[in-house]
Design an enzyme around this catalytic site. Structure first.
Site, PDB file in Angstrom:
ATOM      1  N   ASN A   1      -4.367  14.687  -6.340  1.00 27.60           N
ATOM      2  CA  ASN A   1      -5.435  14.358  -5.400  1.00 27.60           C
ATOM      3  C   ASN A   1      -5.211  15.111  -4.095  1.00 27.60           C
ATOM      4  O   ASN A   1      -4.227  15.824  -3.951  1.00 27.60           O
ATOM      5  CB  ASN A   1      -5.527  12.838  -5.189  1.00 27.60           C
TER       6      ASN A   1
ATOM      7  N   ASP B   1      -3.975   6.224 -10.182  1.00 25.20           N
ATOM      8  CA  ASP B   1      -4.188   4.948 -10.885  1.00 25.20           C
ATOM      9  C   ASP B   1      -4.051   5.129 -12.395  1.00 25.20           C
ATOM     10  O   ASP B   1      -3.782   4.179 -13.127  1.00 25.20           O
ATOM     11  CB  ASP B   1      -5.587   4.410 -10.572  1.00 25.20           C
TER      12      ASP B   1
HETATM   13  O1  PMT Z   1      -2.130  12.238   3.079  1.00 25.39           O
HETATM   14  P1  PMT Z   1      -3.300  12.532   3.988  1.00 25.39           P
HETATM   15  O2  PMT Z   1      -3.966  13.840   3.669  1.00 25.39           O
HETATM   16  O3  PMT Z   1      -2.936  12.402   5.451  1.00 25.39           O
HETATM   17  O4  PMT Z   1      -4.423  11.421   3.707  1.00 25.39           O
HETATM   18  C1  PMT Z   1      -4.176  10.085   4.047  1.00 25.39           C
HETATM   19  C2  PMT Z   1      -4.683   9.119   2.966  1.00 25.39           C
HETATM   20  C3  PMT Z   1      -6.203   9.211   2.881  1.00 25.39           C
HETATM   21  C4  PMT Z   1      -4.067   9.461   1.606  1.00 25.39           C
HETATM   22  C5  PMT Z   1      -4.209   7.697   3.417  1.00 25.39           C
HETATM   23  O5  PMT Z   1      -4.725   7.389   4.664  1.00 25.39           O
HETATM   24  C6  PMT Z   1      -4.673   6.624   2.423  1.00 25.39           C
HETATM   25  O6  PMT Z   1      -5.759   6.096   2.504  1.00 25.39           O
HETATM   26  N1  PMT Z   1      -3.769   6.271   1.464  1.00 25.39           N
HETATM   27  C7  PMT Z   1      -4.029   5.361   0.364  1.00 25.39           C
HETATM   28  C8  PMT Z   1      -4.704   6.097  -0.761  1.00 25.39           C
HETATM   29  C9  PMT Z   1      -4.895   5.214  -1.994  1.00 25.39           C
HETATM   30  O7  PMT Z   1      -4.263   5.439  -2.982  1.00 25.39           O
HETATM   31  O8  PMT Z   1      -5.717   4.221  -1.816  1.00 25.39           O
HETATM   32  P2  PMT Z   1      -6.087   3.108  -2.989  1.00 25.39           P
HETATM   33  O9  PMT Z   1      -7.192   2.353  -2.368  1.00 25.39           O
HETATM   34  O10 PMT Z   1      -6.327   3.819  -4.252  1.00 25.39           O
HETATM   35  O11 PMT Z   1      -4.786   2.233  -3.114  1.00 25.39           O
HETATM   36  C10 PMT Z   1      -4.575   1.032  -2.381  1.00 25.39           C
HETATM   37  C11 PMT Z   1      -3.111   0.874  -2.057  1.00 25.39           C
HETATM   38  O12 PMT Z   1      -2.362   0.667  -3.245  1.00 25.39           O
HETATM   39  C12 PMT Z   1      -2.491   2.052  -1.348  1.00 25.39           C
HETATM   40  O13 PMT Z   1      -1.615   1.581  -0.359  1.00 25.39           O
HETATM   41  C13 PMT Z   1      -1.736   2.778  -2.450  1.00 25.39           C
HETATM   42  O14 PMT Z   1      -0.590   3.455  -1.925  1.00 25.39           O
HETATM   43  C14 PMT Z   1      -1.343   1.634  -3.359  1.00 25.39           C
HETATM   44  N2  PMT Z   1      -1.225   1.995  -4.783  1.00 25.39           N
HETATM   45  C15 PMT Z   1      -2.272   2.568  -5.443  1.00 25.39           C
HETATM   46  C16 PMT Z   1      -2.156   2.853  -6.792  1.00 25.39           C
HETATM   47  C17 PMT Z   1      -0.949   2.558  -7.451  1.00 25.39           C
HETATM   48  N3  PMT Z   1      -0.789   2.841  -8.741  1.00 25.39           N
HETATM   49  N4  PMT Z   1       0.056   1.989  -6.789  1.00 25.39           N
HETATM   50  C18 PMT Z   1      -0.068   1.694  -5.478  1.00 25.39           C
HETATM   51  O15 PMT Z   1       0.872   1.165  -4.848  1.00 25.39           O
END
Ligand code: PMT
Length: 411
Positions: free
Chosen positions: A206, A275
């Site tokens: 990503n 994911d």
């Molecule tokens: O790295 P940059 O270019 O500076 O960009 C920053 C960012 C956009 C990546 C950052 O600000 C951000 O939003 N990070 C979270 C991205 C994400 O995976 O979001 P999500 O909504 O899919 O996940 C929710 C949370 O669960 C996140 O804290 C993620 O780290 C966590 N997660 C997700 C999937 C997984 N399998 N395990 C997790 O722990």
């Protein structure tokens, strides 16, 4: 925020003091420049006047400026005195109580903290007299930003070049900032993307650059935390964390986080974790049919696992997640906060071109136990600082709940 006197003395690095003044102003500080006579040979006072929007003090006895005793008035109102560059001459004067111009008089009169950024020829910096003067000042509580090494204006190579303006501004920040509750706390930060290989040469990834997570880690280091940074693949230089663990896949990040989280006080998941991941083919997938179907399997939810683990235990770290969304931001982020049982969720609208993935700025909404709070568009460094201010509050509440021996379950 603070009123800072910026002393500029006569060295070639005087031009960099202009950037120091700007850096301090960007952090919200008010700067008054005090130049020695020799400094004005290197940079014009008008430059500092235009930047600071204040009269630049260059003379102890300027007519029309002495309705009160200016060095005493300034000495008692400033929050910090910085001297950058600090030449061997001014260091000698300050160490020995010689007060023969405005800057040296201001130093003797003020009780504000003092930060010096020495800059001079390598041999001068190593000279016994200068070392002794520096030791005298250090023993008096004066703080320093060490000069850099490299090619000096005099043609020599060695230590003596004025530190970079950013370093001087950061050192000033440390002095001005009250002791952070994060000092000595163990903070784990994840950053960057994960890459899920589907054969030896290809992967699904990503657009995360790691900038947001690295900014959080750097800010936590600056606040004195013991930081563990677990990073997916990025090209960024890591901050001075206690431990930096490089991982590639969601499964590797899961192992790295879960094996350390038990010893942490705070876990902040800024990484964009996949994911779903494909099965990795042992050899390169060959081109053949018009379409290629990849079967993806759900990866472990690291933050979700941490939240559930904390639910079933009396103790556990403060948990902070990010939610990257392109629509229904608030509702989806709030849902993730509840589902993963975390303290704070940072809702990130990644549909914007100036926020989220692979840019230097961000705009987010912090969702916590007391509702939601938007943090407007600003640098990722500032966003990181604002997020850690909120983490400190949760940590304080967390600590008091622990003291009372009550449950750590949060919704
Ligand atoms: O790295 P940059 O270019 O500076 O960009 C920053 C960012 C956009 C990546 C950052 O600000 C951000 O939003 N990070 C979270 C991205 C994400 O995976 O979001 P999500 O909504 O899919 O996940 C929710 C949370 O669960 C996140 O804290 C993620 O780290 C966590 N997660 C997700 C999937 C997984 N399998 N395990 C997790 O722990």
């Amino acid at each position: 925020m603070a009123l800072i006197a910026l002393g500029v003395t006569g060295g070639i690095g005087a031009y960099k003091a202009v950037e120091v003044a700007r850096g301090l102003q960007k952090r919200g500080h008010d700067v008054v420049a005090v130049m020695t006579h020799s400094a004005t040979k290197f940079v014009g006072a008008v430059t500092f006047e235009a930047i600071t929007r204040r009269r630049v003090i260059t003379d102890q006895f300027e007519t029309g400026a002495n309705s009160d005793i200016e060095h005493i008035a300034l000495a008692s109102t400033i929050d910090l005195l910085i001297v950058a560059p600090a030449t061997a001459n001014v260091i000698g004067k300050l160490a020995n109580g010689i007060a023969d111009d405005f800057l040296s008089t201001l130093y003797t009169a003020t009780r504000a903290p003092v930060l010096l950024a020495p800059a001079m020829n390598t041999n001068m910096f190593a000279h016994e007299a200068v070392r002794k003067n520096l030791d005298t000042l250090a023993a008096r509580g004066v703080r320093f930003v060490e000069p850099g090494e490299g090619y000096l204006a005099c043609g020599w190579i060695g230590k003596g070049r004025l530190a970079e303006p950013d370093e001087i501004v950061a050192a000033a920040d440390v002095i001005l900032r009250p002791a952070s509750p994060l000092r000595g706390q163990k903070v784990l930060v994840t950053a960057g993307p994960t890459y899920e290989d589907f054969d030896p040469v290809r992967f699904i990834g990503n657009r995360s650059s790691g900038k947001m997570g690295y900014a959080v880690a750097a800010e936590a280091v600056r606040r004195g935390a013991n930081v563990t940074l677990i990073s997916g693949p990025t090209s960024l230089e890591p901050p001075a964390a206690r431990e930096v663990v490089q991982v590639r896949t969601a499964a590797e990040m899961h192992r790295a986080v879960m094996s350390r989280a038990g010893q942490m006080d705070v876990v902040i998941m800024a990484a964009a974790v996949a994911d779903y991941a494909p099965q990795r083919a042992p050899q390169k997938v060959q081109k053949g049919a018009d379409t290629l179907t990849l079967v993806l399997h759900k990866t472990p939810d690291i933050l979700g696992d941490l939240g559930h683990r904390r639910l079933s235990s009396a103790k556990g770290p403060v948990l902070v997640g990010f939610a990257a969304e392109t629509e229904n931001l608030l509702a989806r982020a709030a849902e993730k906060r509840a589902k993963k049982h975390v303290d704070l969720i940072i809702a990130n609208d990644v549909a914007r071109s100036d926020a989220g993935f692979d840019v230097d700025t961000n705009a987010v909404i912090v969702i916590g136990p007391d509702g939601s709070e938007p943090l407007p568009l600003q640098s990722k460094a500032r966003i990181a600082s604002d997020i850690l201010d909120r983490v400190e509050r949760v940590l304080a509440a967390h600590g008091s709940r622990t003291d009372q021996g009550t449950s750590q379950v949060r919704g």
